[in-house]
Design an enzyme around this catalytic site. Sequence first.
Site, PDB file in Angstrom:
ATOM      1  N   SER A  40      -5.332  -1.260   4.990  1.00 20.87           N
ATOM      2  CA  SER A  40      -6.349  -2.119   4.374  1.00 20.87           C
ATOM      3  C   SER A  40      -7.685  -1.394   4.171  1.00 20.87           C
ATOM      4  O   SER A  40      -8.743  -1.964   4.346  1.00 20.87           O
ATOM      5  CB  SER A  40      -6.550  -3.377   5.221  1.00 20.87           C
ATOM      6  OG  SER A  40      -7.137  -3.041   6.467  1.00 20.87           O
TER       7      SER A  40
ATOM      8  N   ARG B 195     -15.426  22.402  -3.871  1.00 13.72           N
ATOM      9  CA  ARG B 195     -15.355  22.644  -2.422  1.00 13.72           C
ATOM     10  C   ARG B 195     -14.479  23.842  -2.042  1.00 13.72           C
ATOM     11  O   ARG B 195     -14.777  24.557  -1.086  1.00 13.72           O
ATOM     12  CB  ARG B 195     -14.831  21.385  -1.723  1.00 13.72           C
ATOM     13  CG  ARG B 195     -15.846  20.285  -1.786  1.00 13.72           C
ATOM     14  CD  ARG B 195     -15.325  18.984  -1.234  1.00 13.72           C
ATOM     15  NE  ARG B 195     -16.342  17.970  -1.437  1.00 13.72           N
ATOM     16  CZ  ARG B 195     -16.182  16.691  -1.158  1.00 13.72           C
ATOM     17  NH1 ARG B 195     -15.030  16.248  -0.678  1.00 13.72           N
ATOM     18  NH2 ARG B 195     -17.161  15.835  -1.378  1.00 13.72           N
TER      19      ARG B 195
ATOM     20  N   ALA C   7     -16.994   6.989   3.916  1.00 15.22           N
ATOM     21  CA  ALA C   7     -17.386   7.664   2.666  1.00 15.22           C
ATOM     22  C   ALA C   7     -18.873   7.448   2.413  1.00 15.22           C
ATOM     23  O   ALA C   7     -19.354   6.324   2.343  1.00 15.22           O
ATOM     24  CB  ALA C   7     -16.565   7.126   1.507  1.00 15.22           C
TER      25      ALA C   7
HETATM   26  C1  LIG Z   1     -16.401  11.439   6.366  1.00 14.17           C
HETATM   27  C2  LIG Z   1     -15.795  11.180   5.010  1.00 14.17           C
HETATM   28  C3  LIG Z   1     -16.623  10.991   3.910  1.00 14.17           C
HETATM   29  C4  LIG Z   1     -16.071  10.768   2.654  1.00 14.17           C
HETATM   30  N1  LIG Z   1     -16.900  10.587   1.587  1.00 14.17           N
HETATM   31  C5  LIG Z   1     -16.375  10.354   0.368  1.00 14.17           C
HETATM   32  C6  LIG Z   1     -17.224  10.112  -0.767  1.00 14.17           C
HETATM   33  O1  LIG Z   1     -18.431  10.078  -0.649  1.00 14.17           O
HETATM   34  N2  LIG Z   1     -16.645   9.908  -1.962  1.00 14.17           N
HETATM   35  C7  LIG Z   1     -15.297   9.917  -2.147  1.00 14.17           C
HETATM   36  O2  LIG Z   1     -14.828   9.739  -3.260  1.00 14.17           O
HETATM   37  N3  LIG Z   1     -14.471  10.103  -1.080  1.00 14.17           N
HETATM   38  C8  LIG Z   1     -14.971  10.317   0.154  1.00 14.17           C
HETATM   39  N4  LIG Z   1     -14.129  10.498   1.225  1.00 14.17           N
HETATM   40  C9  LIG Z   1     -12.680  10.300   1.047  1.00 14.17           C
HETATM   41  C10 LIG Z   1     -12.379   8.793   0.912  1.00 14.17           C
HETATM   42  O3  LIG Z   1     -13.170   8.097   1.836  1.00 14.17           O
HETATM   43  C11 LIG Z   1     -10.913   8.474   1.177  1.00 14.17           C
HETATM   44  O4  LIG Z   1     -10.089   9.296   0.410  1.00 14.17           O
HETATM   45  C12 LIG Z   1     -10.601   7.026   0.802  1.00 14.17           C
HETATM   46  O5  LIG Z   1     -11.538   6.148   1.377  1.00 14.17           O
HETATM   47  C13 LIG Z   1      -9.208   6.683   1.255  1.00 14.17           C
HETATM   48  O6  LIG Z   1      -8.992   5.308   1.116  1.00 14.17           O
HETATM   49  P1  LIG Z   1      -7.551   4.719   1.446  1.00 14.17           P
HETATM   50  O7  LIG Z   1      -7.572   3.280   1.141  1.00 14.17           O
HETATM   51  O8  LIG Z   1      -6.520   5.533   0.755  1.00 14.17           O
HETATM   52  O9  LIG Z   1      -7.329   5.001   2.999  1.00 14.17           O
HETATM   53  P2  LIG Z   1      -8.129   4.602   4.331  1.00 14.17           P
HETATM   54  O10 LIG Z   1      -9.477   4.106   4.076  1.00 14.17           O
HETATM   55  O11 LIG Z   1      -7.958   5.778   5.218  1.00 14.17           O
HETATM   56  O12 LIG Z   1      -7.279   3.382   4.892  1.00 14.17           O
HETATM   57  C14 LIG Z   1      -6.015   3.568   5.466  1.00 14.17           C
HETATM   58  C15 LIG Z   1      -5.554   2.251   6.046  1.00 14.17           C
HETATM   59  O13 LIG Z   1      -4.209   2.385   6.501  1.00 14.17           O
HETATM   60  C16 LIG Z   1      -4.109   1.889   7.828  1.00 14.17           C
HETATM   61  N5  LIG Z   1      -2.975   2.564   8.466  1.00 14.17           N
HETATM   62  C17 LIG Z   1      -2.821   3.863   8.790  1.00 14.17           C
HETATM   63  N6  LIG Z   1      -1.620   4.050   9.356  1.00 14.17           N
HETATM   64  C18 LIG Z   1      -1.007   2.859   9.394  1.00 14.17           C
HETATM   65  C19 LIG Z   1       0.254   2.405   9.885  1.00 14.17           C
HETATM   66  N7  LIG Z   1       1.137   3.225  10.447  1.00 14.17           N
HETATM   67  N8  LIG Z   1       0.554   1.085   9.778  1.00 14.17           N
HETATM   68  C20 LIG Z   1      -0.333   0.213   9.197  1.00 14.17           C
HETATM   69  N9  LIG Z   1      -1.525   0.596   8.712  1.00 14.17           N
HETATM   70  C21 LIG Z   1      -1.850   1.900   8.822  1.00 14.17           C
HETATM   71  C22 LIG Z   1      -5.466   2.191   8.436  1.00 14.17           C
HETATM   72  O14 LIG Z   1      -5.702   1.417   9.588  1.00 14.17           O
HETATM   73  C23 LIG Z   1      -6.364   1.796   7.265  1.00 14.17           C
HETATM   74  O15 LIG Z   1      -6.520   0.401   7.207  1.00 14.17           O
HETATM   75  C24 LIG Z   1     -14.659  10.742   2.493  1.00 14.17           C
HETATM   76  C25 LIG Z   1     -13.837  10.927   3.600  1.00 14.17           C
HETATM   77  C26 LIG Z   1     -14.388  11.139   4.858  1.00 14.17           C
HETATM   78  C27 LIG Z   1     -13.481  11.361   6.020  1.00 14.17           C
END
Ligand SMILES: Cc1cc2nc3c(=O)[nH]c(=O)nc-3n(C[C@H](O)[C@H](O)[C@H](O)COP(=O)(O)OP(=O)(O)OC[C@H]3O[C@@H](n4cnc5c(N)ncnc54)[C@H](O)[C@@H]3O)c2cc1C
Length: 545
Positions: free
Chosen positions: A9, A281, A43
């Site tokens: 989520s 990067r 992020a």
């Molecule tokens: C410090 C930092 C700064 C960043 N800054 C930027 C930025 O400025 N701009 C940009 O474009 N990107 C940035 N990024 C990258 C970006 O934040 C991520 O790529 C993006 O938010 C990923 O979103 P997501 O929904 O794919 O995953 P996430 O936000 O990682 O969500 C994953 C979800 O899956 C759940 N999950 C994991 N494993 C399981 C499981 N086995 N069962 C059930 N649920 C599970 C977690 O609990 C979570 O709810 C940054 C990353 C970091 C680490």
Amino acid sequence: MTKVLIIGSGISGLTCAIECASRGISTILVSPFPSERAQSVLAAGGINAVLRTDNGDSIEQHIKDTLNGGCNIAGVKAVTGLCSEAPDIVRWLEGLGTVFSRDKESKIMQRPFGGQTYPRTCFAGTSTGKQIVTALVMETRRYEGKGLIERRFWTDFYGALIKDKTCYGALLYNEATRTLESVTADAVVIATGGQNRMFSKTTGSTQCDGYAAGKLFEQGVELKNLEFIQYHPTAIETDRKNMLISEAARGEGGRLYYEDGGKRVYFMEDKFGEKGNLMPRDVVSKTMYETGRDIYLDVSFLGKAQILDRIPEVYDLCMKYRGLDITRESIPVKPSVHFFMGGIAVGLNHMTNISNLYAVGECASIYHGANRLGGNSLLAAVYSGRTAAKDIASRKVEQEPSDWSEFASREQGRLEAIREAEGAVFSVHIKNMLRENITGSLGIVRSEKEIDKSIEVLDHLIDVETSGMVRYDSSELEYFNYSLGGILKLGKAMLVCARSRCESRGAHLRSDYPEREESFKKATIISYDEGEFNTRLVGEDAYEG
Ligand SMILES: Cc1cc2nc3c(=O)[nH]c(=O)nc-3n(C[C@H](O)[C@H](O)[C@H](O)COP(=O)(O)OP(=O)(O)OC[C@H]3O[C@@H](n4cnc5c(N)ncnc54)[C@H](O)[C@@H]3O)c2cc1C
């Protein structure tokens, strides 16, 4: 009515849930923690979109920058879709309540980020991710009120329900009752983020442990481009993790340097000119590595007012973790594992090679090629969530009901046996060895010799795991703790992909193959079949699952 199960989520899972619910699709959204604790909230820097063209920018240029930044192995069709929808995505997020920073004329501000020809990163102070998550959660609650979205926390993905290359739902682990439940759905969307916890220390969240990708790989789901691991150039190391110094610091004018005989050497500017500090990067991390020096980032000349206004989180973070006042002192920085260009292989509609199983967000691999541009992953998280939802709605999948309760109770029995097993090797020890090996052999620069040594160790760990010698350590703070098979195989898959790419491209640098090779201008697909790890190369936009 179609029923969709979304695992994870963060921003991609929330977007997909909202987009499904807005089309009348009944949606279950599961995660171990509430969205407010997903990695997405970390992020800081911003999200990319072309919002103005009077400065010469265009969607075509955004597409070009993204393809070039990814060293030309991302698909043109995929990237065109991503960049074309970006302006609408930013307006949509704003409409939901994301408070983007605005200039004196009330226009959304945009700062330059690495690899961009024009400034196009929209931001909400330095808490863009938090702001977006807050807005999406509010919208999710609206659909929850209408009975279209059900959110389940403290619930983990255990495995998919797959038969004859079709997905029928998932087995979910309830942390409170410690039981497995089979949940059937017409489509399952994996949105579990990157694979940070495969490494000892990264800038990311420990929730991003690679478990889902590893388990699915074991179950026959193909993975892609695992060798492309982004090292963010500027992080500061702390005991437990690396804290990110957002690219916004360089976007605002921050300069990288090292000291030589008491003199500052602005090596990025010397090598690449005016835009040196904002090269992509992969280029910055590689150049830092090649200097062999301690590197510093200076933002002090921006002045206190601008620092506190534009990069307050960088100020707070340095003060908190290093007692460092960046309005007066430089920041000692070093590259850190940060983002995963590789992950679950998906086609343009975000479906995997298993019918009705989708992957979105950072766990999916499609837009970033060999190196992701800053600000493009929040964009990809939203765009992929939307794209999968549209596809699910347009396909109007409604599967015959299927009964998986017997399978669930068999797996529950297996889980209990694993939990009780008194093997000689603690699970935490195996995880540490896995992480140490992956960290040691998949650094900024790799070689076949180091990779082979790690493959040998992982083969041994896989043997230990399959022979039932593991004792699971329930004191570990990780939420789902009773299966190592998937992450060990994911680790080996990362190594096998890195070994098979005999060239240097983007975030994959080989000391034994330092040149970029035309024959490798393709993506690596890896599959697992009865103990065999098979790789193949596929062309741009060619992957259809
Ligand atoms: C410090 C930092 C700064 C960043 N800054 C930027 C930025 O400025 N701009 C940009 O474009 N990107 C940035 N990024 C990258 C970006 O934040 C991520 O790529 C993006 O938010 C990923 O979103 P997501 O929904 O794919 O995953 P996430 O936000 O990682 O969500 C994953 C979800 O899956 C759940 N999950 C994991 N494993 C399981 C499981 N086995 N069962 C059930 N649920 C599970 C977690 O609990 C979570 O709810 C940054 C990353 C970091 C680490």
